[in-house]
Design an enzyme around this catalytic site. Sequence first.
Site, mmCIF file in Angstrom:
data_model
loop_
_atom_site.group_PDB
_atom_site.id
_atom_site.type_symbol
_atom_site.label_atom_id
_atom_site.label_comp_id
_atom_site.label_asym_id
_atom_site.label_seq_id
_atom_site.Cartn_x
_atom_site.Cartn_y
_atom_site.Cartn_z
ATOM 1 N N GLY A 1 59.595 23.612 60.556
ATOM 2 C CA GLY A 1 59.136 24.960 60.876
ATOM 3 C C GLY A 1 57.958 25.338 59.992
ATOM 4 O O GLY A 1 57.256 24.479 59.450
ATOM 5 N N ILE B 1 57.818 26.650 56.942
ATOM 6 C CA ILE B 1 57.923 26.190 55.557
ATOM 7 C C ILE B 1 57.837 24.663 55.500
ATOM 8 O O ILE B 1 57.150 24.104 54.646
ATOM 9 C CB ILE B 1 59.212 26.707 54.902
ATOM 10 C CG1 ILE B 1 59.171 28.235 54.807
ATOM 11 C CG2 ILE B 1 59.396 26.094 53.512
ATOM 12 C CD1 ILE B 1 60.462 28.870 54.328
ATOM 13 N N ARG C 1 65.718 19.772 65.920
ATOM 14 C CA ARG C 1 66.252 19.901 67.271
ATOM 15 C C ARG C 1 65.255 19.446 68.330
ATOM 16 O O ARG C 1 65.624 19.018 69.411
ATOM 17 C CB ARG C 1 66.672 21.353 67.527
ATOM 18 C CG ARG C 1 67.935 21.777 66.798
ATOM 19 C CD ARG C 1 68.264 23.220 67.059
ATOM 20 N NE ARG C 1 67.236 24.122 66.563
ATOM 21 C CZ ARG C 1 67.267 25.438 66.685
ATOM 22 N NH1 ARG C 1 68.282 26.006 67.312
ATOM 23 N NH2 ARG C 1 66.306 26.188 66.194
ATOM 24 N N SER C 2 63.957 19.579 68.028
ATOM 25 C CA SER C 2 62.937 19.186 68.992
ATOM 26 C C SER C 2 61.659 18.794 68.257
ATOM 27 O O SER C 2 61.481 19.105 67.073
ATOM 28 C CB SER C 2 62.640 20.326 69.977
ATOM 29 O OG SER C 2 62.210 21.486 69.281
ATOM 30 N N ARG D 1 69.081 26.789 52.492
ATOM 31 C CA ARG D 1 70.332 27.518 52.260
ATOM 32 C C ARG D 1 71.328 26.546 51.643
ATOM 33 O O ARG D 1 71.452 25.395 52.059
ATOM 34 C CB ARG D 1 70.889 28.096 53.567
ATOM 35 C CG ARG D 1 70.187 29.358 54.048
ATOM 36 C CD ARG D 1 70.472 30.539 53.130
ATOM 37 N NE ARG D 1 69.935 31.786 53.661
ATOM 38 C CZ ARG D 1 68.741 32.284 53.341
ATOM 39 N NH1 ARG D 1 67.959 31.604 52.508
ATOM 40 N NH2 ARG D 1 68.346 33.428 53.844
ATOM 41 N N GLU E 1 76.775 30.314 46.145
ATOM 42 C CA GLU E 1 75.861 31.060 45.269
ATOM 43 C C GLU E 1 76.455 32.416 44.852
ATOM 44 O O GLU E 1 77.017 33.116 45.705
ATOM 45 C CB GLU E 1 74.558 31.277 46.047
ATOM 46 C CG GLU E 1 73.360 31.607 45.217
ATOM 47 C CD GLU E 1 72.071 31.426 46.013
ATOM 48 O OE1 GLU E 1 71.327 32.415 46.126
ATOM 49 O OE2 GLU E 1 71.824 30.317 46.521
ATOM 50 N N HIS F 1 67.514 30.241 42.940
ATOM 51 C CA HIS F 1 66.989 30.830 44.176
ATOM 52 C C HIS F 1 65.623 31.491 43.937
ATOM 53 O O HIS F 1 65.429 32.682 44.169
ATOM 54 C CB HIS F 1 67.971 31.857 44.747
ATOM 55 C CG HIS F 1 67.870 31.969 46.242
ATOM 56 N ND1 HIS F 1 68.954 31.905 47.073
ATOM 57 C CD2 HIS F 1 66.796 32.131 47.060
ATOM 58 C CE1 HIS F 1 68.574 32.043 48.332
ATOM 59 N NE2 HIS F 1 67.260 32.178 48.349
ATOM 60 N N GLY G 1 62.741 30.426 45.422
ATOM 61 C CA GLY G 1 61.792 30.046 46.465
ATOM 62 C C GLY G 1 60.746 31.095 46.774
ATOM 63 O O GLY G 1 59.563 30.784 46.929
#
Length: 318
Positions: free
Chosen positions: A154, A156, A176-177, A236, A265, A283, A285
């Site tokens: 995606g 990121i 997925r694709s 995640r 977390e 965390h 990011g």
Amino acid sequence: MRIVVTRRIPGPALEILRAAGEVWLPDEDRALTTEELRKAVGGASAMVCMLHDTIDGPVADAAGPALRVVANVAVGYDNIDVAALAARGVVVTNTPGVLTDATADLTVGLLLTLTRRIAEGDRLLRARTPWSFHLGFMLGSGLAGKTLGIVGLGQIGQAVARRARAFGLDIVYSGRSRVPAAEAALDARFVSQDELLATADVVSLHCPLTPRTRHLIDAAALARMKPSAYLVNTTRGPVVHEAALADALERGEIAGAALDVFEHEPEVEPRLLALDNVVLTPHLGSATVETRTEMAVLAARNVAAVLSGQEPPNPVRG
């Protein structure tokens, strides 16, 4: 209109919210308990929540029929029961796009820290451990000519791939694709997840947390990876089965791991804390002043739009 903000947010976002309604903030800057959250949202028309807030049907019912929008200050929304809120006529929004570069930067930082043993070297010096330079001292792994496997290409994932190309890494990805435009721009190759795990020198996770991706990286997946491979997770925590990861690292099944997110977390699997070939960050990011401010502002704009009867910039679609 009453707007409940579950945790303190930057001033520019509060200004937008205060122009849209009466803002409630907790006295302490900490995560609210379930009981505190349900009590706080009573009579609210809008909620601005964080990724550690579980927003489900009972929370919406505690807010009452006035609730119109829940704005998550995050890209992911696995903490929100979107279907339950939609059934009650509540719009859910998120904050995509604004944290892409910050998260990609941290991913590359973790990758370098892990493969070049930067954190380990820092700990050695701070402990005042005697050392001297020699050609075999604290050798890491170079990146040029190696393969980066990206799980989820995606926004990121693509940003990480662009940065990785500068280090001479070849790019493969699974998902997925296929993403043909990104393949062409990044010279990336689409492969099955099994092939990615078996061939990548670094596996970097950038898929959303869904029932399908929970524990995507489990004992079986780790066993498919090369003993010289590294795992990086900035998506995640529950995408990785932490106990299985600790087992694999202790047995030397993979070379190391870098985690910015955790399965339970803020708790961390204790065995990971004892391993030198593991890099851990809390965390971070999206943790730049600019990014966190922009995230909060976008969430506030989503709220303001819904309360004024407009389409929000970033609605979550079922």
